[in-house]
Design a protein around this motif. Sequence first.
Motif, PDB file in Angstrom:
ATOM      1  N   ILE A   1       0.931  -1.348  -0.121  1.00  0.00           N
ATOM      2  CA  ILE A   1      -0.005   0.200   0.019  1.00  0.00           C
ATOM      3  C   ILE A   1       0.873   1.124   0.124  1.00  0.00           C
ATOM      4  O   ILE A   1       1.939   1.120   0.581  1.00  0.00           O
ATOM      5  CB  ILE A   1      -1.018   0.060   1.270  1.00  0.00           C
ATOM      6  CG1 ILE A   1      -0.317   0.197   2.646  1.00  0.00           C
ATOM      7  CG2 ILE A   1      -1.932  -1.202   1.041  1.00  0.00           C
ATOM      8  CD1 ILE A   1      -1.149   0.367   3.813  1.00  0.00           C
ATOM      9  N   VAL A   2       0.459   2.331  -0.587  1.00  0.00           N
ATOM     10  CA  VAL A   2       1.200   3.466  -0.842  1.00  0.00           C
ATOM     11  C   VAL A   2       0.720   4.298   0.474  1.00  0.00           C
ATOM     12  O   VAL A   2      -0.476   4.823   0.463  1.00  0.00           O
ATOM     13  CB  VAL A   2       1.205   4.101  -2.367  1.00  0.00           C
ATOM     14  CG1 VAL A   2       1.785   5.337  -2.084  1.00  0.00           C
ATOM     15  CG2 VAL A   2       1.450   3.165  -3.118  1.00  0.00           C
ATOM     16  N   ASN A   3       1.913   5.113   1.055  1.00  0.00           N
ATOM     17  CA  ASN A   3       1.396   5.907   1.919  1.00  0.00           C
ATOM     18  C   ASN A   3       1.570   7.504   1.412  1.00  0.00           C
ATOM     19  O   ASN A   3       2.859   7.656   1.037  1.00  0.00           O
ATOM     20  CB  ASN A   3       2.212   5.799   3.455  1.00  0.00           C
ATOM     21  CG  ASN A   3       2.050   6.543   4.419  1.00  0.00           C
ATOM     22  OD1 ASN A   3       0.916   7.418   4.545  1.00  0.00           O
ATOM     23  ND2 ASN A   3       2.831   6.721   5.363  1.00  0.00           N
ATOM     24  N   ALA A   4       0.739   8.373   1.768  1.00  0.00           N
ATOM     25  CA  ALA A   4       0.849   9.700   1.452  1.00  0.00           C
ATOM     26  C   ALA A   4       1.728  10.476   2.660  1.00  0.00           C
ATOM     27  O   ALA A   4       1.158  10.704   3.435  1.00  0.00           O
ATOM     28  CB  ALA A   4      -0.296  10.546   0.995  1.00  0.00           C
ATOM     29  N   ALA A   5       2.918  10.339   2.537  1.00  0.00           N
ATOM     30  CA  ALA A   5       3.824  10.568   3.716  1.00  0.00           C
ATOM     31  C   ALA A   5       4.488  11.920   3.715  1.00  0.00           C
ATOM     32  O   ALA A   5       4.035  12.865   2.750  1.00  0.00           O
ATOM     33  CB  ALA A   5       5.100   9.596   3.758  1.00  0.00           C
ATOM     34  N   ASN A   6       4.986  12.495   4.668  1.00  0.00           N
ATOM     35  CA  ASN A   6       5.621  14.012   4.700  1.00  0.00           C
ATOM     36  C   ASN A   6       7.060  13.455   4.758  1.00  0.00           C
ATOM     37  O   ASN A   6       7.608  12.376   4.705  1.00  0.00           O
ATOM     38  CB  ASN A   6       5.391  14.575   6.113  1.00  0.00           C
ATOM     39  CG  ASN A   6       5.628  13.718   7.308  1.00  0.00           C
ATOM     40  OD1 ASN A   6       6.793  13.097   7.495  1.00  0.00           O
ATOM     41  ND2 ASN A   6       4.576  13.578   8.029  1.00  0.00           N
ATOM     42  N   SER A   7       7.873  14.650   4.451  1.00  0.00           N
ATOM     43  CA  SER A   7       9.369  14.564   4.094  1.00  0.00           C
ATOM     44  C   SER A   7      10.233  14.051   5.082  1.00  0.00           C
ATOM     45  O   SER A   7      11.265  13.512   4.771  1.00  0.00           O
ATOM     46  CB  SER A   7       9.909  16.057   3.554  1.00  0.00           C
ATOM     47  OG  SER A   7       9.840  17.090   4.389  1.00  0.00           O
TER      48      SER A   7
ATOM     49  N   GLY B   1       8.313  14.036  -4.458  1.00  0.00           N
ATOM     50  CA  GLY B   1       8.299  13.213  -5.801  1.00  0.00           C
ATOM     51  C   GLY B   1       9.106  12.158  -5.516  1.00  0.00           C
ATOM     52  O   GLY B   1       8.911  11.445  -6.697  1.00  0.00           O
ATOM     53  N   ASP B   2       9.781  11.851  -4.472  1.00  0.00           N
ATOM     54  CA  ASP B   2      10.408  10.511  -4.349  1.00  0.00           C
ATOM     55  C   ASP B   2       9.521   9.447  -3.932  1.00  0.00           C
ATOM     56  O   ASP B   2       8.566   9.609  -3.124  1.00  0.00           O
ATOM     57  CB  ASP B   2      11.856  10.836  -3.786  1.00  0.00           C
ATOM     58  CG  ASP B   2      12.924   9.645  -4.013  1.00  0.00           C
ATOM     59  OD1 ASP B   2      12.561   8.837  -4.775  1.00  0.00           O
ATOM     60  OD2 ASP B   2      13.822   9.873  -3.732  1.00  0.00           O
TER      61      ASP B   2
ATOM     62  N   PRO C   1       3.649  16.888  -3.530  1.00  0.00           N
ATOM     63  CA  PRO C   1       3.941  18.467  -3.589  1.00  0.00           C
ATOM     64  C   PRO C   1       3.030  19.062  -2.993  1.00  0.00           C
ATOM     65  O   PRO C   1       1.719  18.762  -2.946  1.00  0.00           O
ATOM     66  CB  PRO C   1       3.729  18.437  -5.369  1.00  0.00           C
ATOM     67  CG  PRO C   1       2.945  17.505  -5.627  1.00  0.00           C
ATOM     68  CD  PRO C   1       3.105  16.276  -4.973  1.00  0.00           C
ATOM     69  N   GLN C   2       3.482  20.174  -2.353  1.00  0.00           N
ATOM     70  CA  GLN C   2       2.482  20.968  -1.665  1.00  0.00           C
ATOM     71  C   GLN C   2       2.285  22.338  -2.386  1.00  0.00           C
ATOM     72  O   GLN C   2       1.613  23.265  -1.985  1.00  0.00           O
ATOM     73  CB  GLN C   2       3.191  21.422  -0.345  1.00  0.00           C
ATOM     74  CG  GLN C   2       3.430  20.251   0.751  1.00  0.00           C
ATOM     75  CD  GLN C   2       3.735  20.692   2.079  1.00  0.00           C
ATOM     76  OE1 GLN C   2       3.309  21.626   2.758  1.00  0.00           O
ATOM     77  NE2 GLN C   2       4.877  19.940   2.544  1.00  0.00           N
ATOM     78  N   ASP C   3       3.245  22.323  -3.694  1.00  0.00           N
ATOM     79  CA  ASP C   3       2.978  23.639  -4.406  1.00  0.00           C
ATOM     80  C   ASP C   3       2.275  23.094  -5.819  1.00  0.00           C
ATOM     81  O   ASP C   3       2.311  24.341  -6.644  1.00  0.00           O
ATOM     82  CB  ASP C   3       4.424  24.050  -4.647  1.00  0.00           C
ATOM     83  CG  ASP C   3       5.352  23.113  -5.618  1.00  0.00           C
ATOM     84  OD1 ASP C   3       4.686  21.867  -5.920  1.00  0.00           O
ATOM     85  OD2 ASP C   3       6.273  23.166  -5.913  1.00  0.00           O
ATOM     86  N   GLY C   4       1.451  22.338  -5.757  1.00  0.00           N
ATOM     87  CA  GLY C   4       0.465  22.283  -6.968  1.00  0.00           C
ATOM     88  C   GLY C   4       1.549  21.364  -8.302  1.00  0.00           C
ATOM     89  O   GLY C   4       0.857  21.513  -9.249  1.00  0.00           O
ATOM     90  N   SER C   5       2.658  21.218  -7.934  1.00  0.00           N
ATOM     91  CA  SER C   5       3.475  20.509  -9.301  1.00  0.00           C
ATOM     92  C   SER C   5       2.946  19.515  -9.649  1.00  0.00           C
ATOM     93  O   SER C   5       3.016  18.253  -9.094  1.00  0.00           O
ATOM     94  CB  SER C   5       4.865  20.347  -8.621  1.00  0.00           C
ATOM     95  OG  SER C   5       5.765  19.756  -9.680  1.00  0.00           O
TER      96      SER C   5
ATOM     97  N   GLY D   1      -3.521  20.076  -0.837  1.00  0.00           N
ATOM     98  CA  GLY D   1      -4.458  20.898  -1.579  1.00  0.00           C
ATOM     99  C   GLY D   1      -4.199  20.819  -3.064  1.00  0.00           C
ATOM    100  O   GLY D   1      -4.667  21.629  -3.823  1.00  0.00           O
ATOM    101  N   PHE D   2      -3.627  19.734  -3.695  1.00  0.00           N
ATOM    102  CA  PHE D   2      -3.700  19.661  -4.801  1.00  0.00           C
ATOM    103  C   PHE D   2      -5.188  19.462  -5.493  1.00  0.00           C
ATOM    104  O   PHE D   2      -6.018  18.686  -4.801  1.00  0.00           O
ATOM    105  CB  PHE D   2      -2.810  18.085  -5.160  1.00  0.00           C
ATOM    106  CG  PHE D   2      -2.285  18.270  -6.749  1.00  0.00           C
ATOM    107  CD1 PHE D   2      -0.899  18.663  -7.063  1.00  0.00           C
ATOM    108  CD2 PHE D   2      -2.891  18.001  -7.777  1.00  0.00           C
ATOM    109  CE1 PHE D   2      -0.385  18.686  -8.206  1.00  0.00           C
ATOM    110  CE2 PHE D   2      -2.614  17.821  -8.980  1.00  0.00           C
ATOM    111  CZ  PHE D   2      -1.246  18.448  -9.413  1.00  0.00           C
TER     112      PHE D   2
END
Length: 256
Positions: free
Chosen positions: A95-101, A134-135, A155-159, A193-194
């Motif tokens: 499973i993929v986790n939406a993690a922080n850096s 992105g990694d 991304p937090q900048d909408g990239s 916020g994407f």
Amino acid sequence: MGSQSKWMIEKNRILSLPIEEKRKLYKSSDYITVNQVDPWCNYVVRNKDVEDKKHNLEDLNEFRKIKLNQEQNKSLAERVSLFRGDITKLEIDAIVNAANSRLRAGGGVDGAIHKAAGPLLQDECNSIGGCQTGDAQITGGYDLPAKYVIHTVGPQDGSAQKLQSCYEKSLSFQQQYRLSSIAFPCISTGIYGFPNRLAAHIALRTARKFLESNQDVQRIIFCTFMPIDVEIYETLMQMYFPLHQWNYNDGATVSE
């Protein structure tokens, strides 16, 4: 025994367990096997209203960025799923986790995954030392039904480029770890916020490209929790994984 060696020993032990023994570790007994998750072709049959949902002009413009191999439409509709529910319940390869850096347990999906996996997941994450936007990094699943957790930082900048990279990097672990089933949450669409709709296009486009050239993955599962994401995925999966010839299924062929 240091904490590092403890997680490493436990990770290897769990990965080598027969499935019946591993199931005794789960926090709850309501796990879901991949065979219990409808492939997209069955989902549409069971949910009759799905085909009433139509894409818009913006969807068509975004869809022009991919050219589908039409001959694979039927087979690929059997290899993707839309799942409405808790990603931590899935008994699959990863499973993929939406993690922080920092790879520290956070809120939302991230917190739920860490809670269900147990504290050794954080110990292994600490040994990695963070992850760039992105990694992706991969760890054991510990007490989760999933064998592995792939942590990716949206991304937090909408990239759009960085979000696409999240999906590509996550899928890049497939061969080395022999992953035949992978589940994704809606990366970056929560507090980062994407835009939900563009995020779904990126996820589906990246998965479609990957599956067209990779025969080893039996299932990619898109996990949706919010009603808006269910609505978007039900609409857009008809474009990227069409079940009918009459579906508008290849914007790339439209002459300008």
